[in-house]
Design a protein around this motif. Structure first.
Motif, short mmCIF file in Angstrom:
data_model
loop_
_atom_site.label_atom_id
_atom_site.label_comp_id
_atom_site.label_asym_id
_atom_site.label_seq_id
_atom_site.Cartn_x
_atom_site.Cartn_y
_atom_site.Cartn_z
N LYS A 33 0.80 -1.23 0.00
CA LYS A 33 0.00 0.00 0.00
C LYS A 33 0.83 1.28 0.00
CE LYS A 33 -3.97 -2.16 2.21
NZ LYS A 33 -4.93 -2.09 3.28
N LYS A 34 2.14 1.16 -0.19
CA LYS A 34 3.01 2.34 -0.22
C LYS A 34 3.59 2.52 -1.62
CE LYS A 34 4.47 2.15 4.59
NZ LYS A 34 5.64 2.09 5.47
N ILE A 35 3.59 3.75 -2.09
CA ILE A 35 4.16 4.05 -3.40
C ILE A 35 5.68 3.98 -3.32
CG2 ILE A 35 4.45 5.87 -5.14
CD1 ILE A 35 1.67 6.93 -4.23
N PHE A 36 6.30 3.34 -4.34
CA PHE A 36 7.75 3.38 -4.41
C PHE A 36 8.26 4.00 -5.70
CE2 PHE A 36 6.81 -0.86 -6.04
CZ PHE A 36 7.72 -1.06 -7.06
N VAL A 37 7.39 4.23 -6.66
CA VAL A 37 7.78 4.98 -7.86
C VAL A 37 6.55 5.63 -8.47
CG1 VAL A 37 7.72 2.96 -9.40
CG2 VAL A 37 9.06 4.94 -10.06
N PHE A 38 6.69 6.93 -8.77
CA PHE A 38 5.67 7.69 -9.48
C PHE A 38 6.04 7.71 -10.96
CE2 PHE A 38 5.58 9.40 -5.19
CZ PHE A 38 4.26 9.69 -4.95
N LEU A 39 5.12 7.26 -11.83
CA LEU A 39 5.39 7.19 -13.26
C LEU A 39 4.34 7.93 -14.08
CD1 LEU A 39 6.33 3.46 -13.13
CD2 LEU A 39 7.87 5.22 -13.96
N GLY A 40 3.60 8.83 -13.45
CA GLY A 40 2.50 9.51 -14.13
C GLY A 40 2.92 10.51 -15.18
N SER A 41 4.08 11.11 -15.00
CA SER A 41 4.51 12.12 -15.95
C SER A 41 5.15 11.46 -17.17
CB SER A 41 5.55 13.04 -15.31
OG SER A 41 6.15 13.86 -16.28
N GLY A 44 9.18 12.23 -16.92
CA GLY A 44 10.12 11.72 -15.93
C GLY A 44 9.42 10.90 -14.87
N PHE A 45 10.19 10.49 -13.87
CA PHE A 45 9.66 9.65 -12.81
C PHE A 45 10.22 10.13 -11.48
CE2 PHE A 45 13.74 8.01 -13.70
CZ PHE A 45 14.17 7.23 -12.64
N THR A 46 9.66 9.64 -10.38
CA THR A 46 10.07 10.04 -9.04
C THR A 46 10.29 8.80 -8.20
OG1 THR A 46 8.79 12.09 -9.24
CG2 THR A 46 9.41 11.41 -7.01
N VAL A 47 11.45 8.75 -7.52
CA VAL A 47 11.82 7.63 -6.68
C VAL A 47 12.39 8.13 -5.36
CG1 VAL A 47 12.26 5.89 -8.46
CG2 VAL A 47 14.04 7.52 -7.89
N LYS A 48 12.42 7.23 -4.36
CA LYS A 48 12.99 7.55 -3.05
C LYS A 48 14.38 6.94 -2.97
CE LYS A 48 12.20 7.48 1.88
NZ LYS A 48 11.27 7.17 2.96
N LYS A 72 12.38 16.17 1.14
CA LYS A 72 13.06 16.11 2.44
C LYS A 72 13.32 14.67 2.88
CE LYS A 72 11.08 20.46 3.99
NZ LYS A 72 10.10 21.09 4.86
N SER A 73 12.54 13.74 2.33
CA SER A 73 12.69 12.32 2.68
C SER A 73 13.47 11.54 1.64
CB SER A 73 11.32 11.69 2.86
OG SER A 73 10.61 12.33 3.89
N GLY A 74 14.10 12.24 0.69
CA GLY A 74 14.91 11.56 -0.31
C GLY A 74 14.25 11.34 -1.66
N TRP A 75 13.01 11.79 -1.84
CA TRP A 75 12.32 11.61 -3.11
C TRP A 75 12.88 12.58 -4.14
CZ3 TRP A 75 8.89 7.79 -4.24
CH2 TRP A 75 8.38 7.05 -3.17
N VAL A 76 13.21 12.04 -5.31
CA VAL A 76 13.82 12.82 -6.39
C VAL A 76 13.02 12.60 -7.67
CG1 VAL A 76 15.87 13.05 -7.84
CG2 VAL A 76 16.13 12.61 -5.41
N SER A 77 12.75 13.70 -8.38
CA SER A 77 12.11 13.62 -9.69
C SER A 77 13.19 13.78 -10.76
CB SER A 77 11.07 14.73 -9.84
OG SER A 77 10.03 14.54 -8.91
#
Length: 113
Positions: A33-41, A44-48, A72-77
């Motif tokens: 139930k936790k996101i580990f990668v955003f791929l909507g754009s 680019g993408f976003t990861v922790k 602040k928690s390490g997430w980078v786009s």
């Protein structure tokens, strides 16, 4: 196959990972139930990232800390257009998975389960 599709395919191959669309048009990969990668754009993408990979990702032209305070928690786009090759991006998706997944699944990934 475009980079976004390749990364999603890899993300979904990780133990108990699944695809979700929590916001219209924003595809994510989740574990427990936790996101580990955003791929909507499409750009680019976003990861922790919490290892030296975070510093590496931030050197990519156009990379930036994720919005909504996630940076602040390490997430980078990271933009696809300037990103290193697929192998590096795949490693970043795996690191993000390891940062979010329950320990039992990380052990399974490492072949220790």
């Amino acid at each position: 196959m475009e980079m976004r599709e390749r990364l999603l395919e890899f993300a979904l191959s990780l133990p108990e990972a699944w695809e979700d669309e929590p916001w219209e048009g924003d595809t994510v990969a989740k574990v427990a139930k936790k996101i580990f990668v955003f791929l909507g754009s499409p750009d680019g993408f976003t990861v922790k990232l919490t290892s030296e990979a975070h510093g590496h990702a931030m050197t990519v032209e156009g990379a930036e800390p994720a919005g909504y305070g996630l940076g602040k928690s390490g997430w980078v786009s990271v933009p696809y257009s300037k990103a290193p090759g697929f192998e590096v991006l795949r490693d970043w998706v795996e690191e993000s998975y390891r940062n979010v997944a329950p320990k039992r699944l990380v052990k399974l990934l490492d072949g220790q389960a």
